[in-house]
Enzyme design. Structure first.
Site, PDB file in Angstrom:
ATOM      1  N   MET A  23      -4.147  -7.320  -6.793  1.00  0.00           N
ATOM      2  CA  MET A  23      -3.663  -8.500  -7.508  1.00  0.00           C
ATOM      3  C   MET A  23      -4.792  -9.397  -8.019  1.00  0.00           C
ATOM      4  O   MET A  23      -4.619 -10.601  -8.129  1.00  0.00           O
ATOM      5  CB  MET A  23      -2.709  -9.304  -6.609  1.00  0.00           C
ATOM      6  CG  MET A  23      -1.504  -8.513  -6.136  1.00  0.00           C
ATOM      7  SD  MET A  23      -0.552  -7.801  -7.491  1.00  0.00           S
ATOM      8  CE  MET A  23       0.242  -9.282  -8.102  1.00  0.00           C
TER       9      MET A  23
ATOM     10  N   HIS B 228       0.996   0.846 -13.110  1.00  0.00           N
ATOM     11  CA  HIS B 228       1.797  -0.324 -13.478  1.00  0.00           C
ATOM     12  C   HIS B 228       3.266   0.091 -13.558  1.00  0.00           C
ATOM     13  O   HIS B 228       3.580   1.143 -14.123  1.00  0.00           O
ATOM     14  CB  HIS B 228       1.315  -0.877 -14.827  1.00  0.00           C
ATOM     15  CG  HIS B 228       2.066  -2.089 -15.248  1.00  0.00           C
ATOM     16  ND1 HIS B 228       1.835  -3.334 -14.684  1.00  0.00           N
ATOM     17  CD2 HIS B 228       3.085  -2.255 -16.124  1.00  0.00           C
ATOM     18  CE1 HIS B 228       2.666  -4.215 -15.220  1.00  0.00           C
ATOM     19  NE2 HIS B 228       3.439  -3.577 -16.094  1.00  0.00           N
TER      20      HIS B 228
ATOM     21  N   GLY C 245       0.782  -1.245   0.000  1.00  0.00           N
ATOM     22  CA  GLY C 245       0.000   0.000   0.000  1.00  0.00           C
ATOM     23  C   GLY C 245       0.804   1.279   0.000  1.00  0.00           C
ATOM     24  O   GLY C 245       0.318   2.306   0.477  1.00  0.00           O
ATOM     25  N   SER C 246       2.004   1.243  -0.580  1.00  0.00           N
ATOM     26  CA  SER C 246       2.779   2.492  -0.598  1.00  0.00           C
ATOM     27  C   SER C 246       2.142   3.508  -1.553  1.00  0.00           C
ATOM     28  O   SER C 246       2.202   4.720  -1.296  1.00  0.00           O
ATOM     29  CB  SER C 246       4.243   2.236  -0.958  1.00  0.00           C
ATOM     30  OG  SER C 246       4.391   1.896  -2.309  1.00  0.00           O
ATOM     31  N   ASN C 247       1.515   3.042  -2.627  1.00  0.00           N
ATOM     32  CA  ASN C 247       0.804   3.993  -3.500  1.00  0.00           C
ATOM     33  C   ASN C 247      -0.423   4.561  -2.797  1.00  0.00           C
ATOM     34  O   ASN C 247      -0.722   5.744  -2.931  1.00  0.00           O
ATOM     35  CB  ASN C 247       0.414   3.326  -4.823  1.00  0.00           C
ATOM     36  CG  ASN C 247       1.564   3.352  -5.822  1.00  0.00           C
ATOM     37  OD1 ASN C 247       1.896   4.402  -6.366  1.00  0.00           O
ATOM     38  ND2 ASN C 247       2.196   2.206  -6.024  1.00  0.00           N
TER      39      ASN C 247
ATOM     40  N   ASN D 178      -5.416   2.365 -12.926  1.00  0.00           N
ATOM     41  CA  ASN D 178      -4.419   1.440 -12.381  1.00  0.00           C
ATOM     42  C   ASN D 178      -3.040   2.069 -12.543  1.00  0.00           C
ATOM     43  O   ASN D 178      -2.831   2.904 -13.420  1.00  0.00           O
ATOM     44  CB  ASN D 178      -4.470   0.102 -13.136  1.00  0.00           C
ATOM     45  CG  ASN D 178      -3.492  -0.915 -12.588  1.00  0.00           C
ATOM     46  OD1 ASN D 178      -3.349  -1.053 -11.364  1.00  0.00           O
ATOM     47  ND2 ASN D 178      -2.787  -1.616 -13.459  1.00  0.00           N
TER      48      ASN D 178
HETATM   49  C1  GRF Z   1       3.413  -1.086  -7.531  1.00  0.00           C
HETATM   50  O1  GRF Z   1       4.666  -1.297  -8.103  1.00  0.00           O
HETATM   51  C2  GRF Z   1       2.367  -0.909  -8.592  1.00  0.00           C
HETATM   52  O2  GRF Z   1       2.853  -0.271  -9.737  1.00  0.00           O
HETATM   53  C3  GRF Z   1       1.991  -2.332  -8.912  1.00  0.00           C
HETATM   54  O3  GRF Z   1       2.023  -3.013  -7.687  1.00  0.00           O
HETATM   55  C4  GRF Z   1       2.909  -2.334  -6.788  1.00  0.00           C
HETATM   56  C5  GRF Z   1       2.101  -1.980  -5.580  1.00  0.00           C
HETATM   57  O4  GRF Z   1       2.893  -1.424  -4.567  1.00  0.00           O
HETATM   58  N1  GRF Z   1       0.703  -2.397  -9.577  1.00  0.00           N
HETATM   59  P1  GRF Z   1       2.208  -0.778  -3.300  1.00  0.00           P
HETATM   60  O5  GRF Z   1       1.303  -1.844  -2.680  1.00  0.00           O
HETATM   61  O6  GRF Z   1       1.418   0.416  -3.758  1.00  0.00           O
HETATM   62  O7  GRF Z   1       3.337  -0.416  -2.391  1.00  0.00           O
END
Ligand code: GRF
Length: 204
Positions: free
Chosen positions: A94, A113, A16-18, A111
């Protein structure tokens, strides 16, 4: 009176860093949105904890309780409607999203990527870039359609692939850019600046 802020849902399966970058952008006023709900298919996803810390509803939906992609997405849809969600952001989610969600939220699912699409779709995109010998890679924010990582591109950022890079070092360099462009792309949506024409996303 200004329009009400965008009501955003984030779907996440892991770290969940994003999601955190989105939360930080909201908190710092760079993103005019309300985190309406965070939904995960993993009970232990750290993303759920990040949502709770922010004070947002955090929902675990067990895929085993609702077998089948369409049925599972129908349950997600109930939650999105209950929280009056205007945009869905997938962030390390996922599971493949079915027509049930895509039709209900047409052009309202994004999304991120970790490659410069259309290069290296699917899993382990950073390793794919290394294996291919690419000199540049990066990340892409795109709208979601039925194919995996195929929807119209909203925003991209490029990073160099350096001599001696491992998948982990390249991932970290790309991730820093993900954290920058994902909140930006969502803010562009929130401001009504994005229009889609075929495969092209125009930014006003
Ligand atoms: C990120 O690299 C994103 O681009 C991909 O999955 C990863 C998720 O990372 N779809 P986080 O859970 O947001 O840290």
């Amino acid at each position: 009176m200004p329009d009400a802020p965008l009501r955003l849902a984030v779907l996440a399966s892991g770290r969940g860093s994003n999601l955190q970058a989105i939360i930080d952008a909201i908190t710092e006023g760079r993103l005019r949105a309300v985190l309406a709900v965070v939904i995960s298919n993993k009970a232990e996803a750290p993303a759920l904890e990040r949502a709770r810390t922010h004070g947002a509803p955090a929902v675990f939906l067990d895929p085993k309780a609702t077998p089948g992609r369409d049925a599972y997405d129908a349950v997600i849809l109930e939650h999105l409607r209950k929280h009056d969600v205007g945009l869905v952001a997938l962030a390390g989610y996922m599971k493949i999203v079915s027509r049930v969600l895509i039709d209900a939220y047409a052009n309202r699912i994004m999304n991120i990527h970790p490659s410069l699409l259309p290069a290296f779709p699917g899993l382990a995109a950073q390793q794919q870039a290394l294996d291919w010998g690419a000199k540049m890679s990066g990340c892409t924010v795109h709208f979601v359609e039925e194919g995996v990582d195929t929807g119209p591109i909203i925003q991209q950022a490029a990073v160099p692939v350096l001599e001696g890079d491992t998948a982990a070092s390249l991932e970290a360099r790309i991730l820093a850019q993900e954290h920058r462009i994902y909140p930006e792309a969502i803010q562009l949506f929130a401001e009504g600046c994005l229009t889609i024409e075929g495969r092209r996303v125009h930014i006003r």
